[in-house]
Design a protein around this motif. Structure first.
Motif, mmCIF file in Angstrom:
data_model
loop_
_atom_site.group_PDB
_atom_site.id
_atom_site.type_symbol
_atom_site.label_atom_id
_atom_site.label_comp_id
_atom_site.label_asym_id
_atom_site.label_seq_id
_atom_site.Cartn_x
_atom_site.Cartn_y
_atom_site.Cartn_z
ATOM 1 N N SER A 111 0.851 -1.195 0.000
ATOM 2 C CA SER A 111 0.000 0.000 0.000
ATOM 3 C C SER A 111 0.885 1.241 0.000
ATOM 4 C CB SER A 111 -0.947 0.016 1.214
ATOM 5 O OG SER A 111 -0.199 -0.039 2.407
ATOM 6 N N VAL A 112 0.227 2.408 -0.006
ATOM 7 C CA VAL A 112 0.955 3.684 0.045
ATOM 8 C C VAL A 112 0.521 4.397 1.319
ATOM 9 C CG1 VAL A 112 1.157 5.977 -1.005
ATOM 10 C CG2 VAL A 112 1.300 3.931 -2.448
ATOM 11 N N LEU A 113 1.499 4.846 2.070
ATOM 12 C CA LEU A 113 1.204 5.609 3.280
ATOM 13 C C LEU A 113 1.333 7.087 2.937
ATOM 14 C CD1 LEU A 113 0.717 5.350 6.394
ATOM 15 C CD2 LEU A 113 3.214 5.615 6.651
ATOM 16 N N ARG A 114 0.290 7.862 3.207
ATOM 17 C CA ARG A 114 0.345 9.299 2.883
ATOM 18 C C ARG A 114 1.395 9.984 3.748
ATOM 19 N NH1 ARG A 114 -5.189 11.941 3.632
ATOM 20 N NH2 ARG A 114 -5.236 10.568 5.445
ATOM 21 N N LYS A 115 1.969 11.043 3.196
ATOM 22 C CA LYS A 115 3.029 11.794 3.878
ATOM 23 C C LYS A 115 2.583 12.238 5.278
ATOM 24 C CE LYS A 115 6.245 15.233 2.027
ATOM 25 N NZ LYS A 115 7.262 15.328 2.743
ATOM 26 N N GLU A 116 1.298 12.696 5.356
ATOM 27 C CA GLU A 116 0.821 13.231 6.628
ATOM 28 C C GLU A 116 0.506 12.132 7.655
ATOM 29 O OE1 GLU A 116 -0.214 13.598 3.579
ATOM 30 O OE2 GLU A 116 -2.314 14.215 3.410
ATOM 31 N N SER A 117 0.597 10.850 7.202
ATOM 32 C CA SER A 117 0.274 9.751 8.126
ATOM 33 C C SER A 117 1.523 9.071 8.691
ATOM 34 C CB SER A 117 -0.576 8.687 7.424
ATOM 35 O OG SER A 117 -1.768 9.265 6.980
ATOM 36 N N GLY A 118 2.731 9.507 8.270
ATOM 37 C CA GLY A 118 3.948 8.852 8.749
ATOM 38 C C GLY A 118 4.973 9.855 9.218
ATOM 39 N N SER A 119 5.933 9.381 10.018
ATOM 40 C CA SER A 119 7.042 10.261 10.406
ATOM 41 C C SER A 119 8.342 9.457 10.319
ATOM 42 C CB SER A 119 6.840 10.834 11.799
ATOM 43 O OG SER A 119 6.751 9.775 12.724
ATOM 44 N N VAL A 120 9.424 10.158 9.948
ATOM 45 C CA VAL A 120 10.711 9.505 9.726
ATOM 46 C C VAL A 120 11.667 9.939 10.832
ATOM 47 C CG1 VAL A 120 12.639 9.239 8.116
ATOM 48 C CG2 VAL A 120 10.313 9.503 7.233
ATOM 49 N N SER A 121 12.303 8.956 11.460
ATOM 50 C CA SER A 121 13.283 9.285 12.502
ATOM 51 C C SER A 121 14.622 9.601 11.827
ATOM 52 C CB SER A 121 13.464 8.093 13.444
ATOM 53 O OG SER A 121 14.151 7.079 12.742
ATOM 54 N N GLY A 122 15.528 10.169 12.593
ATOM 55 C CA GLY A 122 16.851 10.500 12.057
ATOM 56 C C GLY A 122 17.569 9.266 11.537
ATOM 57 N N ALA A 123 17.206 8.092 12.044
ATOM 58 C CA ALA A 123 17.907 6.873 11.634
ATOM 59 C C ALA A 123 17.317 6.267 10.357
ATOM 60 C CB ALA A 123 17.846 5.861 12.762
ATOM 61 N N GLY A 124 16.372 6.993 9.712
ATOM 62 C CA GLY A 124 15.804 6.479 8.449
ATOM 63 C C GLY A 124 14.754 5.408 8.702
ATOM 64 N N CYS A 125 14.073 5.542 9.829
ATOM 65 C CA CYS A 125 13.012 4.575 10.135
ATOM 66 C C CYS A 125 11.656 5.294 10.030
ATOM 67 C CB CYS A 125 13.234 4.027 11.544
ATOM 68 S SG CYS A 125 11.991 2.804 11.979
#
Ligand SMILES: Nc1nc2c(c(=O)[nH]1)N[C@H]1C(S)=C(S)[C@@H](COP(=O)(O)OP(=O)(O)OC[C@H]3O[C@@H](n4cnc5c(N)ncnc54)[C@H](O)[C@@H]3O)O[C@H]1N2
Ligand code: MOO
Length: 424
Positions: A111-125
């Motif tokens: 699936s595709v996760l919308r930009k506003e539904s996810g967050s990226v940590s500094g470690a690329g997670c």
């Protein structure tokens, strides 16, 4: 082209042996039946607008042809959190990669996760935000599947369709660069009369040209393609040269002439047609105005319509002969009269149909004013034209009404739609 099976013995021998002019209805029928539809032609998309499609248009591949993202965000595989990887590569369980709206879904994405539904940590997670809408990671979410609009081979635009701008776009997105369409008849205009001037205010004895400005505008409305206008004087030699086409006998399928249909010394239509080996299919119509109108065929199967010089007479003759002729060549049906109740008493005109520009008010049809054979004022504001039968019609009786090429169809005011005994 001339319809070979419709050529009568009279027409083959080049002589019209009628004792009386055809009625208006007969003339319309003759002008329609004398011509066969032109062949189809492959044309670029931009040239196909307003044409009738001749072959079905099918989807060349699935539409859309690949699964794509419906949102800006990340393609993901499974439930989060996900490790971000390089965009475009296959995704394995627990992996994600950046994707933009319309982007190709990588193999393995669920699936595709919308930009506003996810967050990226500094470690690329990448992880799901706590305020994300429920169901954001369900399989297929925000993915536009291939073939959603059509599967390869589906008929998108059937033959017979009148092509509009959206059809052009549909054909383009379905992978087509050309369309097969019904060819439209090309139409040249030859205007005669040494008294005719084309600008300013005419002096006494001169007339300002009424045909140049309107014919090339009305020809496309009748389904033709204007190929140019030529102005000539009143000499026989000028007529002959003008009707001879490009000098090597090549001419468009239809030539419309104006003026010179009378029988005076300066009226050369008939003599020029005969000199070119042509024949008159119709010489005069039992109508008013426009009765001197002529329809002729040349040896190449192309047509000449001779319109009288009086401007309103000419336009109503064009509706009588040109409208059905161009419909036949373009594989369309001609206009049919619609019965509308007359709002006024309409005088009889023994033996002749009277063509009168008209207005429709509250379902009743009224003759327009300023409708003398040389006038344009009544036609300019008309909703259509009436074909008043020779016996006339009393107020409250139905009369046949036809639209003009630039007006909307007139709706019938006869409740039960019963057929009327039209003359002819
Ligand atoms: N003795 C008869 N004379 C006329 C008859 C008739 O039966 N017997 N019929 C009349 C009728 S009805 C008509 S219609 C005309 C037909 O005339 P032509 O087709 O030969 O046309 P012309 O004589 O060349 O012109 C007639 C009229 O139209 C004016 N005209 C011509 N071209 C233009 C133009 N481009 N823009 C504006 N007006 C134009 C021209 O100046 C004449 O006034 O014959 C009647 N006579
Ligand atoms: O055709 Mo003429 O009046 O009939 O102008």
């Amino acid at each position: 082209m001339l319809a070979q099976d419709e050529i009568t013995h009279e027409e083959k021998t080049g002589t019209l042996q009628r004792n009386h002019a055809p009625t208006w209805a007969e003339a319309r029928q003759l002008a329609f039946r004398c011509a066969a539809p032109l062949s189809s032609v492959a044309t670029s998309l931009d040239q196909a607008i307003g044409c009738i499609l001749d072959h079905d248009v099918a989807a060349r591949q699935d539409l859309p042809h690949y699964a794509s993202s419906a949102m800006d965000g990340w393609a993901i595989n499974g439930e989060g959190p996900w490790n971000l990887t390089v965009a475009g590569r296959r995704l394995y369980a627990g992996e994600a990669s950046v994707i933009a709206t319309g982007g190709l879904i990588p193999a393995g994405a669920t699936s595709v996760l919308r930009k506003e539904s996810g967050s990226v940590s500094g470690a690329g997670c990448l992880s799901l935000r706590s305020d994300a809408k429920p169901g954001e990671t369900l399989p297929g979410r925000h993915i536009r599947p291939a073939g959603e609009e059509a599967t390869a081979g589906d008929i998108l635009i059937p033959a017979g369709t009148l092509i509009n701008p959206a059809h052009l776009a549909l054909a383009a997105v379905a992978g087509h660069d050309q369309l097969h369409v019904q060819r439209k008849p090309r139409v040249a205009v030859v205007m005669t009369g040494s008294e005719v001037v084309t600008s300013g205010e005419p002096a006494p004895g001169q007339v300002r040209d009424a045909f140049g400005p309107q014919l090339d505008a009305v020809i496309p409305q009748l389904g033709g393609v204007p190929t140019g206008q030529l102005r000539i004087g009143d000499s026989y030699q000028e007529w002959l040269t003008a009707l001879d086409g490009d000098g090597e006998g090549r001419r468009p399928e239809v030539t419309i002439t104006t003026g010179g249909t009378g029988k005076s010394g300066t009226d050369h239509f008939r003599a020029a047609v005969v000199a070119l080996g042509g024949r008159l299919l119709l010489d005069g119509v039992a109508m008013r105005p426009g009765h001197p109108a002529v329809l002729a065929a040349l040896p190449d199967g192309h047509f000449i319509i001779g319109l009288p010089g009086n401007p309103l007479a000419a336009m109503l003759a064009l509706m009588t002969l040109g409208e059905p002729l161009l419909a036949a060549l373009g594989n369309r049906t001609p206009q049919e009269p619609t019965p509308v109740l007359s709002g006024a008493d309409l005088e009889p005109t023994p033996g002749k149909t009277r063509l009168v520009p008209c207005s429709v008010v509250h379902g009743l049809v009224f003759p327009a004013s300023h409708t003398g054979p040389g006038m344009m004022r009544g036609l300019a504001w008309a909703d259509g034209y009436m074909a008043v039968p020779p016996e006339g019609a009393a107020a409250g009786e139905p009369v046949p009404v036809l639209p003009l090429p630039w007006t909307s169809p007139v709706s019938s005011t006869i409740p039960d739609g019963r057929r009327l005994p039209w003359h002819g």
